[in-house]
Write a protein that holds these residues in place. Sequence first.
Motif, PDB file in Angstrom:
ATOM      1  N   VAL A  43       1.201  -0.869   0.132  1.00 10.69           N
ATOM      2  CA  VAL A  43       0.729   0.322  -0.073  1.00 10.69           C
ATOM      3  C   VAL A  43       1.252   1.475   0.093  1.00 10.69           C
ATOM      4  O   VAL A  43       0.632   2.515  -0.698  1.00 10.69           O
ATOM      5  N   ILE A  47       1.042   3.729  -2.943  1.00  5.27           N
ATOM      6  CA  ILE A  47       0.586   5.021  -3.105  1.00  5.27           C
ATOM      7  C   ILE A  47       1.685   6.063  -3.273  1.00  5.27           C
ATOM      8  O   ILE A  47       1.288   7.303  -4.462  1.00  5.27           O
ATOM      9  N   TYR A  57      -6.348   8.309  -8.166  1.00  5.05           N
ATOM     10  CA  TYR A  57      -6.615   6.928  -7.278  1.00  5.05           C
ATOM     11  C   TYR A  57      -7.861   5.988  -7.910  1.00  5.05           C
ATOM     12  O   TYR A  57      -7.957   4.882  -8.855  1.00  5.05           O
ATOM     13  N   ILE A 154     -12.108   3.673   5.363  1.00  6.78           N
ATOM     14  CA  ILE A 154     -11.082   3.023   5.289  1.00  6.78           C
ATOM     15  C   ILE A 154     -10.491   3.211   6.150  1.00  6.78           C
ATOM     16  O   ILE A 154      -9.326   2.486   6.981  1.00  6.78           O
ATOM     17  N   VAL A 157     -10.302  -1.169   6.803  1.00  6.36           N
ATOM     18  CA  VAL A 157      -9.035  -0.887   6.214  1.00  6.36           C
ATOM     19  C   VAL A 157      -7.801  -0.875   6.974  1.00  6.36           C
ATOM     20  O   VAL A 157      -6.969  -1.667   6.649  1.00  6.36           O
TER      21      VAL A 157
ATOM     22  N   ILE B  68      -8.123  -1.211  -1.735  1.00  9.10           N
ATOM     23  CA  ILE B  68      -9.246   0.073  -1.674  1.00  9.10           C
ATOM     24  C   ILE B  68      -7.945   0.246   0.349  1.00  9.10           C
ATOM     25  O   ILE B  68      -8.462   0.805   0.264  1.00  9.10           O
ATOM     26  N   GLY B  69      -7.126  -1.145  -0.035  1.00  5.89           N
ATOM     27  CA  GLY B  69      -5.605   0.124   1.066  1.00  5.89           C
ATOM     28  C   GLY B  69      -5.325   1.241   1.010  1.00  5.89           C
ATOM     29  O   GLY B  69      -4.840   2.479   0.803  1.00  5.89           O
ATOM     30  N   VAL B  70      -4.722   1.067  -0.651  1.00  5.16           N
ATOM     31  CA  VAL B  70      -3.979   1.936  -1.830  1.00  5.16           C
ATOM     32  C   VAL B  70      -5.347   3.783  -1.564  1.00  5.16           C
ATOM     33  O   VAL B  70      -4.333   4.846  -1.545  1.00  5.16           O
ATOM     34  N   GLY B  71      -6.653   3.015  -1.478  1.00  4.67           N
ATOM     35  CA  GLY B  71      -7.221   4.399  -1.707  1.00  4.67           C
ATOM     36  C   GLY B  71      -7.564   5.172  -0.063  1.00  4.67           C
ATOM     37  O   GLY B  71      -7.852   6.451  -0.142  1.00  4.67           O
ATOM     38  N   ALA B  72      -6.759   4.817   0.875  1.00  3.28           N
ATOM     39  CA  ALA B  72      -6.698   5.996   1.680  1.00  3.28           C
ATOM     40  C   ALA B  72      -5.587   7.253   1.399  1.00  3.28           C
ATOM     41  O   ALA B  72      -6.296   8.209   2.093  1.00  3.28           O
ATOM     42  N   MET B  73      -5.373   6.999   0.152  1.00  6.31           N
ATOM     43  CA  MET B  73      -4.894   8.633  -0.773  1.00  6.31           C
ATOM     44  C   MET B  73      -5.634   9.489  -0.754  1.00  6.31           C
ATOM     45  O   MET B  73      -5.296  10.678  -0.691  1.00  6.31           O
ATOM     46  N   TYR B  75      -7.751  10.766   1.479  1.00  6.38           N
ATOM     47  CA  TYR B  75      -8.496  10.861   2.832  1.00  6.38           C
ATOM     48  C   TYR B  75      -6.778  11.518   3.306  1.00  6.38           C
ATOM     49  O   TYR B  75      -6.883  11.703   4.242  1.00  6.38           O
TER      50      TYR B  75
END
Lengths: 232, 120
Positions: A43, A47, A57, A154, A157, B68-73, B75
């Motif tokens: 992750v 990112i 994203y 989030i 996760v 889905i973890g990459v989705g943190a970006m 926020y």
Amino acid sequence: MFNHLMTQPLMPLALTLGVFAAAATVSARTKGHPFANPVLISVGVLILLLSLTETPYDRYFAGAQFIHFLLGPATVALAVPLFRHLHRIRTSAFPILMGIAAGSAAGPLSIILITWALGGQEQVAASLVTKSVTAPVSMAIAPHIGGVPSLAAIFSVLTGMIGAAFGPSLLNRLNVEDHMQRGLAMGTASHGQGTARILQESEEAGAFSALAMGLTALAMALLLPALSRLIM
Amino acid sequence: MLKGMATILAFQLTGEAIAVAFHLPVSGPIIGMALLLMWMQRNGDVDKGLATAADGLLANMAVLFVPIGVGAMAYAKVFQRHWLFVAVAVVLGTFATVATTALVARLLTRAQATAPAPQT
């Protein structure tokens, strides 16, 4: 060229699997050190990559969703280890249910205490309460208790990553060796991600983790909306 | 294997349908998991193809959480403003849950082992 390739599913898919495979190698080299958790590393690296290439994203997810999709079937598949260990689940029903109930209560209670101690913002706090259950469930509960669905997702996760990375070493420190107790703790605290992690230790632990994540989701979905109505 | 995968998808689909039809706050796959468990109990056995498909999915489950973890970006702003609160809450909250669950389960397992338990 990178940007062009990112518009097709192939690039995000290849990147996700490639980065994860590399991260898994690193994790194996460090003998599973918590900070070298493959999901955590992947992750972080992804990112960083997306930010450096200014890839939004949504564009990444358009391809990576094919991996994400398999989460549903994997959750259903957890019934198989559960079935294989039904015997022990039956004989230990009382400690299992009480352990899950205590853990499910400890999570939200600790959030209330921390919010009070640190003066956390209300909406963020409400979105944190359901963090120990899987993202689709926490998203569904959030609006009923004053949280924001996308934030709740989030946080779920994030909790999954932290639990999967550091849960096993915390359990070692507490001298919890029993596969049942380890599995229950991981599933109650960090849902599917904790389950995926503890499945690597043993199928038995994975089975209890699957049971715990299912029951925790059920308990929170049924109880939290009612409880928050009482409090507010 | 293919048949096993089809079985899993069928149970997921049924779970989703039930969740939508009855407005349940629990997700479809979790209902699907419960239904599949009941189905195997009725059969008294795990179908071989189903076992292959399930074991294959579960062996690689961790990677499924990466997208889905990459989705943190998305926020970054929330994390910037509330990072201390979020970090403390996520880490301590998770540790509290892990420890409480394991210790309560261990305590009661020991109690059950020493006490002459009623037949279960």
